[in-house]
Design an enzyme around this catalytic site. Structure first.
Site, PDB file in Angstrom:
ATOM      1  N   GLY A   1     100.464  -7.164   6.655  1.00  0.00           N
ATOM      2  CA  GLY A   1      99.723  -7.492   5.436  1.00  0.00           C
ATOM      3  C   GLY A   1      99.097  -6.238   4.871  1.00  0.00           C
TER       4      GLY A   1
ATOM      5  CD  GLU B   1      89.185 -11.972   8.888  1.00  0.00           C
ATOM      6  OE1 GLU B   1      88.675 -11.267   7.993  1.00  0.00           O
ATOM      7  OE2 GLU B   1      89.846 -11.498   9.833  1.00  0.00           O
TER       8      GLU B   1
ATOM      9  N   GLY C   1     101.527  -7.970  12.157  1.00  0.00           N
ATOM     10  CA  GLY C   1     100.915  -8.363  10.897  1.00  0.00           C
ATOM     11  C   GLY C   1     101.127  -7.293   9.843  1.00  0.00           C
TER      12      GLY C   1
ATOM     13  CB  SER D   1      88.902 -10.720   2.536  1.00  0.00           C
ATOM     14  OG  SER D   1      87.963 -10.798   3.577  1.00  0.00           O
TER      15      SER D   1
ATOM     16  CE  LYS E   1      84.138  -3.702   6.718  1.00  0.00           C
ATOM     17  NZ  LYS E   1      85.487  -3.750   7.195  1.00  0.00           N
TER      18      LYS E   1
ATOM     19  CG  ASN F   1      82.506  -7.814   6.639  1.00  0.00           C
ATOM     20  OD1 ASN F   1      83.149  -7.489   7.622  1.00  0.00           O
ATOM     21  ND2 ASN F   1      82.840  -7.399   5.435  1.00  0.00           N
TER      22      ASN F   1
ATOM     23  N   GLY G   1      97.873  -3.830   7.830  1.00  0.00           N
ATOM     24  CA  GLY G   1      99.062  -3.445   8.610  1.00  0.00           C
ATOM     25  C   GLY G   1      99.970  -2.540   7.789  1.00  0.00           C
TER      26      GLY G   1
END
Ligand SMILES: NC(=O)c1ccc[n+]([C@@H]2O[C@H](COP(=O)([O-])OP(=O)(O)OC[C@H]3O[C@@H](n4cnc5c(N)ncnc54)[C@H](OP(=O)(O)O)[C@@H]3O)[C@@H](O)[C@H]2O)c1
Length: 294
Positions: free
Chosen positions: A10, A259, A8, A247, A178, A182, A13
């Site tokens: 992106g 996600e 990945g 995101s 975290k 999120n 990555g």
């Protein structure tokens, strides 16, 4: 020197590739799912082009020492197709994804003791064009792994780079903190509004409900989280740039999957295991999944 494959290429990555390249120590392999042009990572106006072997088909993968999985969590099954070839000599697999279920997500494909879960903090975004992949790194890269032998080996891979990589005693707490940040991200994604929407009084109350659920479930999982953390997170969200796009929202606006399952869904699933009700997160998951299906 290690041979390191990054699955990945992106935002994350790309930044990880540039940090590993900055050590001058490693051979890099980028595992991507389509032909890409040069991968360029830019920070503070300084651009680095990644020098790596690029593979587009899992059948081409040869054994490496380390694999870094940097796809979105919802692409885990397809990402895992790279592991047979890359891990045939026993490579360790670092999972650089959001959520708290890194090991569970990859346990169907690789022995759990080979998996290093990584909590990533780094604002980064990518643009793809015919000229190649351009990643903009907007801040420092923080990587947190459990303090195990493999965790410490992972940290050593970044020695000599600007990454803030560390093995921590209480990874579970880091991961759930975290996840608390999120969980609130579902609200801008539902409302199709940037981060400033949580400054609204009523939306803030919903955010607090979601945060209190996350804290209760995280504690049941062993994280050390105080009640006051809910207000701390909401305050931090309210102080952040009101125009920023998280995101989940970016994925929804671009018509990509979200996600949701790895973030709010994890709170609901783990809550069920511990008998802790999570109605606010469950509603967020139901609504986001219905919107994604539409
Ligand atoms: N970006 C951030 O600021 C940030 C910060 C902290 C944590 N994270 C977390 O880090 C993880 C990665 O996020 P990201 O922002 O880097 O996502 P991203 O920019 O969308 O990158 C994901 C990459 O994975 C590739 N991919 C998907 N399936 C693949 C497969 N089977 N084989 C090879 N490559 C595949 C995608 O390819 P295509 O180019 O073809 O789509 C894309 O290049 C997520 O869990 C995210 O929540 C991100």
């Amino acid at each position: 020197m290690a041979r390191i494959a990054i699955v990945g290429a992106g935002a994350i990555g790309g930044v990880v590739a540039s940090l590993l390249q900055a050590t001058g120590q490693h051979q890099l392999v980028l595992c991507v799912r389509r032909q890409i042009g040069p991968l360029v990572v830019e920070q503070d106006g300084v651009a680095a082009t990644i020098d790596a072997t690029v593979l587009t088909r899992p059948e081409e993968a040869k054994p490496v020492d380390w694999v870094m999985i940097a796809t979105k969590a919802y692409d885990a099954e397809a990402a895992a197709r790279w592991l047979d070839g890359l891990c045939s000599a026993g490579a360790a697999v670092a999972v650089l994804q959001n959520g708290v279920e890194h090991r569970e997500r990859f346990a169907p494909y690789i022995a759990k003791e080979h998996i290093v879960p990584v909590i990533v903090d780094c604002p980064a975004e990518r643009t793809s064009s015919a000229q190649g992949e351009r990643i903009l790194q907007r801040g420092p890269m923080s990587l947190r792994v459990p303090d195990t032998m493999l965790g410490r080996e992972f940290v050593n891979l970044f020695a000599g780079s600007p990454a803030d990589a560390a093995a921590v005693d209480d990874w579970t707490t880091v991961a759930w903190k975290k996840l608390c940040h999120n969980t609130v991200g579902a609200l801008p994604a539902l409302l199709l509004k940037p981060a400033g929407i949580v400054r609204d009084q009523a939306i803030g109350e919903v955010a607090l409900d979601m945060l209190r659920e996350c804290i209760a479930v995280g504690r049941a999982e062993g994280a050390v989280l105080h009640d006051s953390f809910a207000d701390e997170v909401l305050d931090a969200c309210r102080r952040s740039n009101p125009d920023s796009i998280n995101s989940l929202l970016a994925d929804r606006m671009a018509g990509r999957p979200m996600e949701t399952a790895a973030r709010n869904g994890a709170i609901v699933r783990k809550g069920r295991i511990h008998g802790i009700p999570t109605p606010a997160n469950a509603m967020a998951v139901a609504l986001l999944e219905a919107l994604a299906a539409k």
